[in-house]
Design a protein around this motif. Structure first.
Motif, PDB file in Angstrom:
ATOM      1  N   ALA A   1      -4.250   8.804 -10.613  1.00  0.00           N
ATOM      2  CA  ALA A   1      -3.679   7.449 -10.571  1.00  0.00           C
ATOM      3  C   ALA A   1      -4.746   6.387 -10.831  1.00  0.00           C
ATOM      4  N   LEU A   2      -5.910   6.544 -10.206  1.00  0.00           N
ATOM      5  CA  LEU A   2      -6.924   5.491 -10.333  1.00  0.00           C
ATOM      6  C   LEU A   2      -7.613   5.545 -11.697  1.00  0.00           C
ATOM      7  N   THR A   3      -7.732   6.724 -12.277  1.00  0.00           N
ATOM      8  CA  THR A   3      -8.286   6.798 -13.632  1.00  0.00           C
ATOM      9  C   THR A   3      -7.347   6.080 -14.604  1.00  0.00           C
ATOM     10  N   ALA A   4      -6.060   6.356 -14.462  1.00  0.00           N
ATOM     11  CA  ALA A   4      -5.074   5.678 -15.318  1.00  0.00           C
ATOM     12  C   ALA A   4      -5.104   4.172 -15.067  1.00  0.00           C
ATOM     13  N   ALA A   5      -5.188   3.780 -13.805  1.00  0.00           N
ATOM     14  CA  ALA A   5      -5.195   2.349 -13.479  1.00  0.00           C
ATOM     15  C   ALA A   5      -6.447   1.669 -14.009  1.00  0.00           C
ATOM     16  N   ALA A   6      -7.579   2.380 -13.981  1.00  0.00           N
ATOM     17  CA  ALA A   6      -8.824   1.803 -14.497  1.00  0.00           C
ATOM     18  C   ALA A   6      -8.723   1.592 -16.012  1.00  0.00           C
ATOM     19  N   ARG A   7      -8.129   2.546 -16.714  1.00  0.00           N
ATOM     20  CA  ARG A   7      -7.927   2.376 -18.165  1.00  0.00           C
ATOM     21  C   ARG A   7      -7.009   1.188 -18.422  1.00  0.00           C
ATOM     22  N   ASP A   8      -5.974   1.109 -17.623  1.00  0.00           N
ATOM     23  CA  ASP A   8      -5.029   0.009 -17.728  1.00  0.00           C
ATOM     24  C   ASP A   8      -5.724  -1.340 -17.539  1.00  0.00           C
ATOM     25  N   ALA A   9      -6.724  -1.363 -16.687  1.00  0.00           N
ATOM     26  CA  ALA A   9      -7.439  -2.610 -16.410  1.00  0.00           C
ATOM     27  C   ALA A   9      -8.472  -2.925 -17.491  1.00  0.00           C
TER      28      ALA A   9
ATOM     29  N   VAL B   1       4.017  -9.445  -0.878  1.00  0.00           N
ATOM     30  CA  VAL B   1       2.895  -9.823  -0.018  1.00  0.00           C
ATOM     31  C   VAL B   1       3.422 -10.565   1.211  1.00  0.00           C
ATOM     32  N   VAL B   2       3.178 -10.014   2.390  1.00  0.00           N
ATOM     33  CA  VAL B   2       3.571 -10.684   3.633  1.00  0.00           C
ATOM     34  C   VAL B   2       2.289 -11.176   4.309  1.00  0.00           C
ATOM     35  N   PRO B   3       2.179 -12.492   4.504  1.00  0.00           N
ATOM     36  CA  PRO B   3       0.918 -13.056   5.023  1.00  0.00           C
ATOM     37  C   PRO B   3       0.584 -12.562   6.430  1.00  0.00           C
ATOM     38  N   GLU B   4      -0.674 -12.791   6.816  1.00  0.00           N
ATOM     39  CA  GLU B   4      -1.219 -12.315   8.078  1.00  0.00           C
ATOM     40  C   GLU B   4      -0.425 -12.832   9.285  1.00  0.00           C
ATOM     41  N   ASN B   5      -0.011 -14.093   9.216  1.00  0.00           N
ATOM     42  CA  ASN B   5       0.613 -14.700  10.398  1.00  0.00           C
ATOM     43  C   ASN B   5       2.131 -14.549  10.419  1.00  0.00           C
ATOM     44  N   THR B   6       2.665 -13.765   9.510  1.00  0.00           N
ATOM     45  CA  THR B   6       4.118 -13.567   9.461  1.00  0.00           C
ATOM     46  C   THR B   6       4.447 -12.174   9.986  1.00  0.00           C
ATOM     47  N   THR B   7       5.341 -12.109  10.956  1.00  0.00           N
ATOM     48  CA  THR B   7       5.694 -10.794  11.512  1.00  0.00           C
ATOM     49  C   THR B   7       7.106 -10.392  11.114  1.00  0.00           C
ATOM     50  N   GLU B   8       7.874 -11.329  10.580  1.00  0.00           N
ATOM     51  CA  GLU B   8       9.223 -10.982  10.141  1.00  0.00           C
ATOM     52  C   GLU B   8       9.590 -11.829   8.937  1.00  0.00           C
ATOM     53  N   VAL B   9      10.195 -11.209   7.953  1.00  0.00           N
ATOM     54  CA  VAL B   9      10.679 -11.933   6.775  1.00  0.00           C
ATOM     55  C   VAL B   9      12.172 -11.672   6.659  1.00  0.00           C
ATOM     56  N   THR B  10      12.960 -12.737   6.756  1.00  0.00           N
ATOM     57  CA  THR B  10      14.412 -12.559   6.691  1.00  0.00           C
ATOM     58  C   THR B  10      14.871 -12.585   5.236  1.00  0.00           C
ATOM     59  N   PRO B  11      15.937 -11.856   4.928  1.00  0.00           N
ATOM     60  CA  PRO B  11      16.454 -11.844   3.553  1.00  0.00           C
ATOM     61  C   PRO B  11      16.710 -13.266   3.049  1.00  0.00           C
ATOM     62  N   GLY B  12      16.375 -13.502   1.798  1.00  0.00           N
ATOM     63  CA  GLY B  12      16.561 -14.827   1.209  1.00  0.00           C
ATOM     64  C   GLY B  12      15.291 -15.667   1.232  1.00  0.00           C
ATOM     65  N   THR B  13      14.367 -15.313   2.120  1.00  0.00           N
ATOM     66  CA  THR B  13      13.094 -16.041   2.196  1.00  0.00           C
ATOM     67  C   THR B  13      12.295 -15.837   0.901  1.00  0.00           C
ATOM     68  N   GLU B  14      11.585 -16.881   0.478  1.00  0.00           N
ATOM     69  CA  GLU B  14      10.702 -16.723  -0.693  1.00  0.00           C
ATOM     70  C   GLU B  14       9.417 -16.033  -0.276  1.00  0.00           C
ATOM     71  N   VAL B  15       9.002 -15.056  -1.059  1.00  0.00           N
ATOM     72  CA  VAL B  15       7.758 -14.336  -0.767  1.00  0.00           C
ATOM     73  C   VAL B  15       6.876 -14.303  -2.010  1.00  0.00           C
ATOM     74  N   ASP B  16       5.597 -14.062  -1.781  1.00  0.00           N
ATOM     75  CA  ASP B  16       4.681 -13.855  -2.908  1.00  0.00           C
ATOM     76  C   ASP B  16       4.877 -12.453  -3.469  1.00  0.00           C
ATOM     77  N   VAL B  17       4.863 -12.362  -4.788  1.00  0.00           N
ATOM     78  CA  VAL B  17       5.066 -11.078  -5.454  1.00  0.00           C
ATOM     79  C   VAL B  17       3.978 -10.903  -6.515  1.00  0.00           C
ATOM     80  N   VAL B  18       3.366  -9.735  -6.539  1.00  0.00           N
ATOM     81  CA  VAL B  18       2.400  -9.388  -7.584  1.00  0.00           C
ATOM     82  C   VAL B  18       3.061  -8.359  -8.494  1.00  0.00           C
ATOM     83  N   LEU B  19       3.240  -8.725  -9.758  1.00  0.00           N
ATOM     84  CA  LEU B  19       3.864  -7.784 -10.695  1.00  0.00           C
ATOM     85  C   LEU B  19       2.840  -6.761 -11.157  1.00  0.00           C
ATOM     86  N   LEU B  20       3.224  -5.497 -11.125  1.00  0.00           N
ATOM     87  CA  LEU B  20       2.339  -4.406 -11.549  1.00  0.00           C
ATOM     88  C   LEU B  20       2.662  -4.009 -12.983  1.00  0.00           C
ATOM     89  N   GLY B  21       1.655  -3.636 -13.739  1.00  0.00           N
ATOM     90  CA  GLY B  21       1.879  -3.064 -15.082  1.00  0.00           C
ATOM     91  C   GLY B  21       2.415  -4.060 -16.076  1.00  0.00           C
TER      92      GLY B  21
END
Lengths: 487, 487
Positions: B280-288, B467-487
């Motif tokens: 996985a990491l060899t493939a990911a390194a090539r991808d990067a 991505v759920v931040p450090e100070n958040t312990t619950e995320v309810t549906p509908g809440t906006e969250v940070d997303v990192v798209l892969l690939g």
């Protein structure tokens, strides 16, 4: 790049070379010209071109014709890392559950839950340490009442144990309060014996990953059609697959044509220019996922071109040429490849390359067809640098991705407001592709350079194509336009 | 993958090997551990780890520390196509104007404008054809009054001529009304002689591309810092550059560690699992963007690991290990590499790998430092498959891109609404990275699988990290969250 043989391509390739090609792939690319429209619309392309009355193809018609004729390459079995970016053609089933056995999710102690019930730091449970269960070990230990086995993350839960307590909940066998880590086994082998004090209770199966909790044997791991990125390769490796059946990357041979072309780095004689198309399109083909071979520039001589192409067929799933496709007296690509059925005597009818005029700017003259015994697809692009690059984006990139078996063959189009000082003009009846810079935050695109198909410096500073539709002759600033993001 | 030497890595590499490395790059990667924070915060990481009282690093602190220490690779001169995707380190100036000479933008006839003034199809201008000007020809002809030279696209405008009329505006020398094309010179050489009837007038410089109309000699073609894609390669070729100075792709060596690891394709013994991380990491390194070498799995033995790493240093700009970094008794990466200044006797102080706990889930244990005579950076990732992949995305990918000299080292983050049936829970004080599927049209992200760091099948069906931040312990549906798209 001198052709090794003087034979013309009208002579079928020898059996021995055809065999080499068959060996290199499980079968030929399977390109056969069968489009009824091509046959019916242009009964004689030579005559039509000679009179200038040829059907003007739209961009969409030309692309549809290409995609209707270019079929995905036959799948081959590839080693996992060689299959990166390729399309899986088999449904992959999980042969063995993941994880294959109950195992610890922490570094700690495998215990029986009754033994640690009610344990606190003040009143710890004191257990006999019977040994280590390292990752990869195969169940030599059994945990009895009052006993604990030191266990590492990923190691199998030993018989008798019901849960794992993390090392941080214990004294690590040192008798001196909570610890944060175990001592290395290599330097402190005594850690696998003696006593351990456990400071907290653990519920049944605490810190245990159950066999099959990721995937169960018999489940579908990946569906045919999946593109293999790093996470998919991870999954395939984790279920023991060292190779998979995928469609290979197409081998694309790029030739530029023109007696005016000089290799970069050499001295430029009067009237000549540097060959840039073969570099740009080879790079673009790699970018699109192909294994690309740059042949370089071929002089404007039909015989040389034919024998060079014959020479290259052995390693081509797709041939791309630039230049020589217009209405000049030295347009040798057209001269060498034009005509239906004349290419290869004794072959199926329908082989051959057809030259067309497209309702687009730049990129009006285009050729498309199949050549050689394997009916290898060939796209003949115009020679102006911007024309050839835009043509690549519109037609060659989708062809490469179709050969790979990908579903999304074209780049996505988005909308952006035109940012410009004055209106853009565009020829009536032609789809125009202008170079632009896209500003994602502002949602705007700004034209870079003019419409001239020789403006290669502007192209190098663009990151998008601005698409002006056929029926639009003027675009005023602020209007929303279609934008194709490059790279 | 058996180390070739039994020497430990504490012994400096021999001069001959160091020379090979120096030869392969114009200089060493220049990695020196100088971060004052590392020195001041953790005066003795061994002690800190042993007591469990180590500073808990935030994701951002760890990344900042890595990026502060990993410097772009020294530039080397590469052939144009080998430089694809690399960062240019020189400002490139145009040595010769583009186009280098006035040339025709059409296939047609080079004429003097006065000779075709007022020409119509009914009353054509009849001119004497004095010969052909093909692309690449060097000005043998001069066009006098009443004369025309047949000219091809890209061919130099001959002396005396003031404009070009396209062949479609003429009878092509055939005396039978307008034509759409020229006859090939090879089959009809007489087309370069005789008379041509011109049906339309042409203004001065019509269909002529002026010398320097694309770029002028002395202008800046590309700035240092430009990433070389196909259009930039096109421009460099067109101005005659066959090679350019760029930062090379980093060579990344990937090792997984663990005595439980079996090579995919082999039989799985009891208590063992397949090695997936190194794939996985060899493939990911090539991808990067890296040139990645998969060494494979190393057993949990510190001496073997050290000699394997020593063996690999020769071809590494960056080393990545997985596993063996936590608090277990067999965590050999930590055991082999831990400690500052003990790595290489006689080297600058500050070399060594430091092991940390990060406030993140998954991926808590991480190692980072420099090893060997060239202070080659090393990232030691945790061994759980999801942990190692997430760690790669967060830390290794940016390190690879920093070595390449790229400015955007991390993937972009976007916002999306959480689509889930019930709230997500997240540990307090830790940044959590969950796997998800992003729906661009709906602007939502849906979690895939649970939080377990062994859930590799779920990872293979995800295309984003939530991505759920450090100070958040619950995320309810509908809440906006940070997303990192892969690939």
């Amino acid at each position: 790049m001198t052709p090794a043989t003087a034979a013309t391509i009208c002579v079928p390739l020898s059996d021995s070379r055809a065999n080499v090609k068959t060996w290199a792939r499980t079968s030929a690319p399977g390109f056969v010209v069968t489009s009824p429209r091509r046959c019916s619309t242009l009964s004689s392309s030579t005559t039509a071109a000679a009179t200038g009355q040829a059907h003007l193809w739209s961009v969409d018609e030309h692309l549809e014709d290409i995609l209707g004729a270019v079929h995905p390459l036959e799948p081959i079995e590839l080693q996992l890392l060689d299959a990166q970016g390729c399309v899986l053609v088999e449904d992959v089933t999980v042969p063995v559950s993941l994880p294959p056995f109950d195992n610890s999710s922490m570094d700690g102690y495998a215990i029986r839950t009754a033994d640690v019930a009610g344990a606190t730091e003040e009143f710890p449970a004191v257990l006999e340490v019977i040994g280590d269960v390292a990752a990869g070990s195969a169940g030599e230990l059994t945990v009895g009442p009052g006993q604990a086995a030191r266990i590492m993350t990923g190691a199998p839960l030993p018989p008798g144990a019901e849960a794992v307590v993390p090392v941080e909940w214990t004294d690590g066998g040192l008798g001196e309060g909570p610890v944060g880590t175990m001592n290395p086994h290599s330097s402190s082998p005594e850690g696998a014996t003696g006593e351990v004090r456990v400071h907290r209770p653990a519920g049944n199966r605490a810190h245990v990953r159950a066999r099959g909790s990721d995937v169960q044997a018999g489940e579908r791991a990946l569906d045919a059609g999946t593109v293999l990125g790093p996470p998919q390769i991870a999954l395939l490796a984790s279920i023991g697959r060292s190779s998979v059946k995928v469609r290979p990357r197409p081998r694309v041979v790029v030739l530029s044509t023109g007696s005016e072309l000089t290799q970069p780095g050499e001295e430029l004689a009067e009237g000549r220019i540097y060959d840039s198309n073969s570099f740009a399109l080879t790079a673009a083909a790699r970018d699109a996922g192909a294994i690309a071979y740059r042949v370089g520039a071929v002089a404007d001589d039909a015989e040389t071109l034919r024998s060079t192409i014959e020479d290259q067929l052995i390693r081509a799933d797709l041939l791309v040429t630039t230049g020589g496709v217009s209405v000049g007296a030295y347009d040798v690509v057209k001269e060498a490849l034009q005509g239906v059925g004349t290419w290869e005597e004794g072959a199926e009818s329908g082989s051959g390359v057809e030259f067309r005029k497209l309702a687009m700017q730049p990129g009006k003259p285009q050729g498309f067809g199949a050549i050689g015994p394997d009916h290898t697809p060939l796209l003949a692009l115009p020679g102006n640098p911007v024309s050839s690059y835009v043509s690549f984006e519109l037609f060659v990139r989708p062809a490469i991705r179709a050969l790979m078996g990908l579903k999304d063959v074209s780049r996505p189009t988005l909308r952006a407001g035109l940012s410009a000082e004055k209106p853009l003009s565009s020829p009536s009846g032609k789809r125009q592709f202008l170079r632009g810079r896209y500003d994602g935050e502002a949602g705007t695109v700004t034209p870079v350079g003019g419409a001239g198909s020789h403006l290669i410096a502007a192209l190098a500073h663009a990151d998008a194509l601005i698409v002006v539709p056929e029926n639009t002759t003027e675009v005023t600033p602020g209007t929303e336009v279609d934008v194709v993001l490059l790279g």
